[in-house]
Design an enzyme around this catalytic site. Structure first.
Site, PDB file in Angstrom:
ATOM      1  CG  MET A  29      -1.931  -1.030   1.328  1.00  0.00           C
ATOM      2  SD  MET A  29      -2.790  -0.985   2.932  1.00  0.00           S
ATOM      3  CE  MET A  29      -1.504  -1.667   3.991  1.00  0.00           C
ATOM      4  CE1 TYR A 169      -0.233   2.511 -10.952  1.00  0.00           C
ATOM      5  CE2 TYR A 169      -0.132   0.315 -10.005  1.00  0.00           C
ATOM      6  CZ  TYR A 169      -0.535   1.635  -9.929  1.00  0.00           C
ATOM      7  OH  TYR A 169      -1.228   2.083  -8.826  1.00  0.00           O
ATOM      8  CB  CYS A 337     -10.180  -4.304   6.578  1.00  0.00           C
ATOM      9  SG  CYS A 337     -10.424  -3.470   4.994  1.00  0.00           S
TER      10      CYS A 337
END
Length: 676
Positions: A29, A169, A337
């Site tokens: 992250m 990417y 989460c």
């Protein structure tokens, strides 16, 4: 010795020449710590807390190998090694068995800089600039940059690197035909298109030798029309293994995809089956990820053979001790989460430092320290919503004597509404966590108790915390008391009937939640992978090109005709979260919800809702009008205490109620509780 409940999670695994002590990875992250103030100190504290929490391996946030790669964090020369070495030394000192690998990320066309590069000058739908097409020399320069970056990472003390070849990417744009229009040896045929990633791996392995871990993150399912076909994914994985990759890590998106893959509406472990399919194609270990947020989910994935390792990125923000708690049988103490993205990915993609809605200490470990108080106080907290729960449990954990009052029969406040919205069932986990913390830390919980100012003053408390939340705002419109008009609270609770033609006044987060609720029909996709796949046009069985090509989404709709209205002239839903707002807008559009901005409300009568749009009067002949017109802070108790000479502390919605914001409420409560 295996763990009786999690035998797969807690078994070691050999990766190349190294051994990982368990199968849980803290996934990559980009937090903003990498390029913020005191990066080494803050990153070290952040990672070490997770190391002590039991994780087996850490993969850092993305580090660019070249100035054109975007992000502030880079590793391009020896002068940048020292900062990284400080981080790796701290991790290895905390636990020599834990491995830390640096992710090498070149953002390509998503770099956000004018110097962005790509195989072809194809602008991403979400990119700021059209990239510069790399020439032969430029390609060679970029390949060498990856290898040099890996060698520098090795010098800095990392155990390995992860090369990210997915998500839109740089590397992934070489692989996909729609972004690689070249006709030279770097484009055209599949063999040519995969030449770039294979050459990156080949030179990287040569630069770091045989003992350094090399992970490659592959786009196992792009969720993108025109993405990779399955045979391309499989052949790339096999070729990467042949070039010396130790681990294949699976990824399931391009950032410009129109399929949610990480939001709370995504079922747990929805994509692990794709990893399981790829695992059969290679002999090296394979990592899976996405919406695996509890140890039992990870264990089930590993037991099915869908992966060798499980990446849990955001869950490590929510609870640094997740793995340790699982090992000790304290799963009920895990701060789960909930996949909201509000403080993590929404921050990342808007240039802010990452944190976590349910754990405001995440990425602030050096400034928000959880230390025992030397002077215990008697503290009264009024309101058991997110802010009150966070304050009460943290203050009690520090050693204060806390009494928590709430007029309701259960804790949770607005979270008890959120958990009823299809796709937000995970919010129940936060309430389970806080309920356990109340028990563990000895908070004196008094539900169904409407405490008065006199009661609080007579209690002799050292501090009084007012977390009484909000009151729904009722707009001053003629006819607002008409029988057609209902409150959003009553709709969500199921105590108000809703007709077939509905107008929702207010298109903030609550308005969208209400629209989701009244237009949804059937089981929640968040709880059923098959339903989710049909809703978003994913074909897990046949795996067409990109995973979605030619698959028509199946809309689950109640059949209601719904108007979602707002006064503001900006686009409806513009204020929703950066990484999840589009999913809510798209889901409602597919159900035919009419989203209208710039609305002026005139009156309500038997004919319906009278409005004006650009000055033109209209009548919406609706059966039900649901008011979601904002909130006001519920401060009556606070004001009465002040009038009687007390100095209570306001937090949460009672402090600021412009829009319901659990992220800000828990953050504020945490900051105050840790200095109480």
């Amino acid at each position: 010795m295996t763990h009786p409940k999690y035998p797969h999670v807690f078994s070691p695994l050999t990766i190349g020449k190294q051994v990982v002590k368990n199968r849980i990875i803290m996934g990559s992250m980009h937090t903003g710590l990498e390029d913020g103030p005191e990066p080494a100190k803050r990153l070290a504290a952040y990672f070490v807390e997770r190391v002590k929490g039991g994780v087996g391996m850490i993969i850092t946030g993305g580090i660019s190998p070249h100035p054109s790669g975007g992000y502030g964090a880079k590793l391009t020369g020896p002068e940048e090694v020292a900062m990284h070495r400080e981080v790796t030394q701290a991790v290895h000192a905390a636990d020599p068995e834990v491995k830390i690998c640096m992710q090498i990320l070149h953002s390509g066309s998503l770099a956000g800089v004018p110097e962005a590069v790509a195989p072809s000058p194809v602008k991403s739908r979400i990119g700021r600039y059209a990239p510069v097409e790399l020439d032969e020399a430029g390609i060679e320069e970029q390949i060498d940059a990856f290898a040099r970056c890996a060698a520098l990472a090795q010098e800095a003390g990392y155990d390995g690197v992860e090369i990210i070849g997915s998500a839109g990417y740089l590397i992934s744009t070489f692989l996909v035909e729609k972004t690689n229009l070249r006709t030279d040896r770097w484009g055209g045929s599949w063999e040519n298109r995969m030449r770039f990633p294979l050459e990156v791996v080949r030179r990287t392995r040569a630069a770091v030798g045989p003992d350094f871990v090399v992970i490659f993150r592959i786009s196992a399912m792009d969720m993108l029309e025109g993405g990779l076909a399955w045979d391309e994914v499989a052949s790339l994985a096999r070729a990467l293994e042949a070039e010396g990759v130790d681990v294949i890590s699976t990824h399931f998106c391009w950032h410009e995809s129109f399929v949610p893959t990480i939001a709370t509406m995504v079922p747990r472990a929805a994509f692990a089956q794709v990893t399981g399919r790829l695992r059969k194609e290679v002999s090296v270990p394979v990592i899976t990820s996405n919406r695996i947020n509890m140890p039992d989910v990870a264990e089930a994935v590993l037991a099915r053979g869908d992966a060798d390792l499980v990446s849990m990125a955001r869950p490590m923000l929510a609870d640094a001790e997740l793995v340790k708690k699982a090992a000790e049988g304290r799963e009920d103490e895990i701060n789960t989460c909930i996949g909201c993205n509000q403080a993590c990915l929404d921050h990342t993609f808007t240039g802010r430092e990452t944190s976590c809605l349910v754990n405001a200490r995440a990425c602030r470990e050096t400034e928000l320290t959880l230390t025992a108080t030397l002077a215990p106080k008697r503290i009264a907290v009024v309101g058991a919503g997110p802010a009150g729960l966070a304050y009460a449990t943290l203050a009690a954990e520090r050693g204060h004597h806390v009494t928590l009052f709430d007029a309701a029969e259960e804790i949770g406040g607005q979270f008890n509404l959120a958990k009823r919205i299809p796709g937000k069932e995970e919010f129940t986990e936060t309430l389970r966590y806080f309920g356990r913390m109340i028990e563990k830390h000895g908070v004196d919980l008094r539900l169904s108790t409407r405490v008065s100012a006199d009661d609080l003053l007579a209690g002799g408390y050292d501090e009084i915390i007012i977390a009484t939340g909000i009151e729904p705002r009722t707009p001053k419109i003629p006819g607002i008391d008409h029988p057609k008009v209902v409150r959003y609270i009553d709709v969500i609770r199921g105590t108000a009937s809703v007709g077939q033609r509905v107008a929702i006044m207010g298109a903030g987060g609550i308005g969208f939640d209400v629209a989701e609720l009244v237009t949804h029909d059937g089981p929640s996709g968040a709880l059923d992978i098959e339903v989710f796949a049909k809703e978003w046009g994913i074909d897990f069985k046949n795996h067409p090109r990109g995973g979605v090509t030619g698959v028509t989404p199946v809309v689950q709709s109640s059949g209601r005709e719904v108007w979602l209205l707002q006064r503001k002239t900006s686009a409806v839903g513009k204020g929703l979260g950066r990484t999840t707002g589009w999913t809510h807008r798209l889901a409602l559009q597919r159900r035919g919800v009419k989203m209208v901005a710039g609305v002026e409300y005139d009156r309500i009568d038997d004919a319906g809702l009278h409005i004006r749009i650009e000055g033109e009067p209209q009548v919406l002949a609706v059966d039900t009008i649901i008011v979601c017109a904002g909130q006001l802070p519920a401060r009556a108790l606070h004001d009465e205490l002040v009038a009687k000479g007390a100095s209570p502390l306001l937090i949460g919605g009672a402090f600021e109620a412009s829009e319901l914001d659990a992220k800000q409420a828990i953050k504020q409560a945490t900051e105050f509780a840790l200095v109480a």
